[in-house]
Each structure stands twice: as C-alpha cells, then as structure tokens.
Design a protein around this motif. Sequence first.
Motif, PDB file in Angstrom:
ATOM      1  N   PRO A   1       9.740  48.819  54.885  1.00 36.51           N
ATOM      2  CA  PRO A   1      10.317  50.166  54.990  1.00 36.51           C
ATOM      3  C   PRO A   1       9.285  51.255  55.249  1.00 36.51           C
ATOM      4  O   PRO A   1       9.569  52.214  55.971  1.00 36.51           O
TER       5      PRO A   1
ATOM      6  N   SER B   1      12.206  56.520  50.356  1.00 30.74           N
ATOM      7  CA  SER B   1      10.961  55.755  50.468  1.00 30.74           C
ATOM      8  C   SER B   1      10.575  55.119  49.144  1.00 30.74           C
ATOM      9  O   SER B   1       9.895  54.088  49.111  1.00 30.74           O
TER      10      SER B   1
ATOM     11  N   GLY C   1      12.721  53.831  47.212  1.00 32.77           N
ATOM     12  CA  GLY C   1      13.737  52.821  46.918  1.00 32.77           C
ATOM     13  C   GLY C   1      14.881  53.338  46.075  1.00 32.77           C
ATOM     14  O   GLY C   1      15.651  52.554  45.508  1.00 32.77           O
TER      15      GLY C   1
ATOM     16  N   ARG D   1      18.347  46.164  56.332  1.00 28.97           N
ATOM     17  CA  ARG D   1      17.008  45.890  55.806  1.00 28.97           C
ATOM     18  C   ARG D   1      15.972  45.807  56.930  1.00 28.97           C
ATOM     19  O   ARG D   1      16.300  45.576  58.084  1.00 28.97           O
TER      20      ARG D   1
ATOM     21  N   ALA E   1      20.116  54.995  55.183  1.00 30.89           N
ATOM     22  CA  ALA E   1      20.439  54.706  53.785  1.00 30.89           C
ATOM     23  C   ALA E   1      21.850  55.128  53.376  1.00 30.89           C
ATOM     24  O   ALA E   1      22.380  54.614  52.397  1.00 30.89           O
TER      25      ALA E   1
ATOM     26  N   ARG F   1      18.379  55.172  45.956  1.00 32.74           N
ATOM     27  CA  ARG F   1      19.543  55.633  46.709  1.00 32.74           C
ATOM     28  C   ARG F   1      20.667  55.906  45.723  1.00 32.74           C
ATOM     29  O   ARG F   1      21.011  55.068  44.899  1.00 32.74           O
TER      30      ARG F   1
END
Length: 288
Positions: free
Chosen positions: A222, A144, A146, A218, A183, A148
Amino acid sequence: MKHPDYNSAASLKTFMEEHGMAMQKKFGQNFLLNETARRRLIDALDIDENTNVWEVGPGLGAMTEEILSRGSRLTVFEIDHGFASCVREFFAKESENGKFALVEGDVLKTWQKRASQEKDAMPTRFFGNLPYNVAATIIADTISAGVRFDKAVFTVQKEVAERMCATCNTDNYSSFSVLCQWAYRVEPLLDLAGGNFWPKPNVASRAVVMTRREDFPRCSNPAVFMKMQRALFSSRRKTVKNNLSAFLSSAERASAALSQSGIDEKMRAEQLTIDELLRLSDAVNESK
C-alpha cells in the motif's frame, strides 16, 4: 455555562464576544446554522447508543450535542483552546458518564496517539466539517495507517467533494479521488450554500458520505501504491510513462512495469482506473 442558540448567528456572535473569543480564519471555522441540515448529517452517520464516534472540530458543540443525543460515545478533536474550554464545560456530565472525551490540539498530530489508547475500542464512525488541507491529510493518514472507518461523513468545499467523487476520464479525477475511492464508496449527501453558515464562507460546501468498502482492493504494498499514484498525477499533462520514469528514476523500469500491467505508455494518469493503478503498483513493487 449555557449553550448558545446554535441556529442563530446573532446568538453565537454574542456568546463569543461575551467570552472574549474570536473566529480564527486559519482554522477554517464556520458554524452550521441549519438545524435540519445538522440532523441530516448525523442521520447519514447512522449511529446509536452502541456506536463509537470521532468528531473533528466541534467548535461550540452544535453537532456534538446532536451526536450525543443519539446516545453514542464521542471523542472530539479541537485545536482552538477557547472552543475546547467551552465544550469541556458544556458536556461535563457526558464526560463523567464516559460518553464524551476531548482531545485538545491539532488532530493531524494527536489522532494516532488517541487511536493507540482506544485499541480495541476504535471508533467505527468519523465526522467533521473540514478545511480541504485537513480533510485530504487526515483521510490519507488514516488509510495509510490501515485505519478505515465503517462510515465517515465530511462537509468540505464543494470543489473538494467533486474531486473525492470523480471518476477516471473526468477533469476532477485526481490522486485524492483514487485515495478516497480505493478505501471507501464515496457519495454526495447534500449541498450547503454559504448562507447556511456563520460566518458566511465565500465558497459552497458539500457533505459526502464515505462507506467502508467490503471489497477493498488489495495490493502488495500500500505504501508504494500511495506514493506512486500521487507521482503519476503530479504532472497531468505528462504521460504515465514520463511520470513513472521520474518516480522510479528509470525509464527502463517504468516501461517494464507498464508492459507487465498491460498499460499503454502514452496514457495519462486520469485515464487509469483504480484497478489499473493497483496492478501497476504491484508491478513496480515487484521490480524493486
């Protein structure tokens, strides 16, 4: 301070008794005694001297030692003060050389501050032997935010791993499945029976490898996607129309979003693919 024998339950127990330490069940603490398994886990992490790694819950440093032996730069997060004191001493030399750093406290409360400090040097690997609640929350929090990682290797309860890898139209498919697979590509690595650990847990464990999706799908918002998909799975027996109506506080808006997404109102959340859920979240976001 001399390291205990990480392959021996007796050695670990003696070490802790001699230093006035005790395992804390609330933290889900178990030591992996199987040296071969420890090496397989770190092999799967795919690291070398150029890799920056985060480890959650180093304990007395068995996996920490293995990671550092590969030459990687490592930051560990440890909530237990006794364990933190030990690893600080065990890896003092690596700390002086800039290869090791310790963040003491609850990782759920400390990781974002550490991330802001690392900035351009954010880790590309994430590792941990995690209780379910920590695994689910830290994965959700990082995604959440951003963040990864290129690759993460987690050892969790087998049932949790099954949910992480589950596909739609299966019993184990859940909000957590969607989050993880949105993700990452999530694959099982190896199963670990209770006898591989000390203390011996009452549940089987499974290691999973999470590889960053280059084709990360995407969506327009989000935050809306994450909240919506959790809501859709909140009452599995209800239709997606009913759960979405409750989420939006409007049956009319729910019907409109489902129609725009081409999704049957009578379907249930576990029947929807990630792409369908993303498409629905975009319709929901537009309706706002």
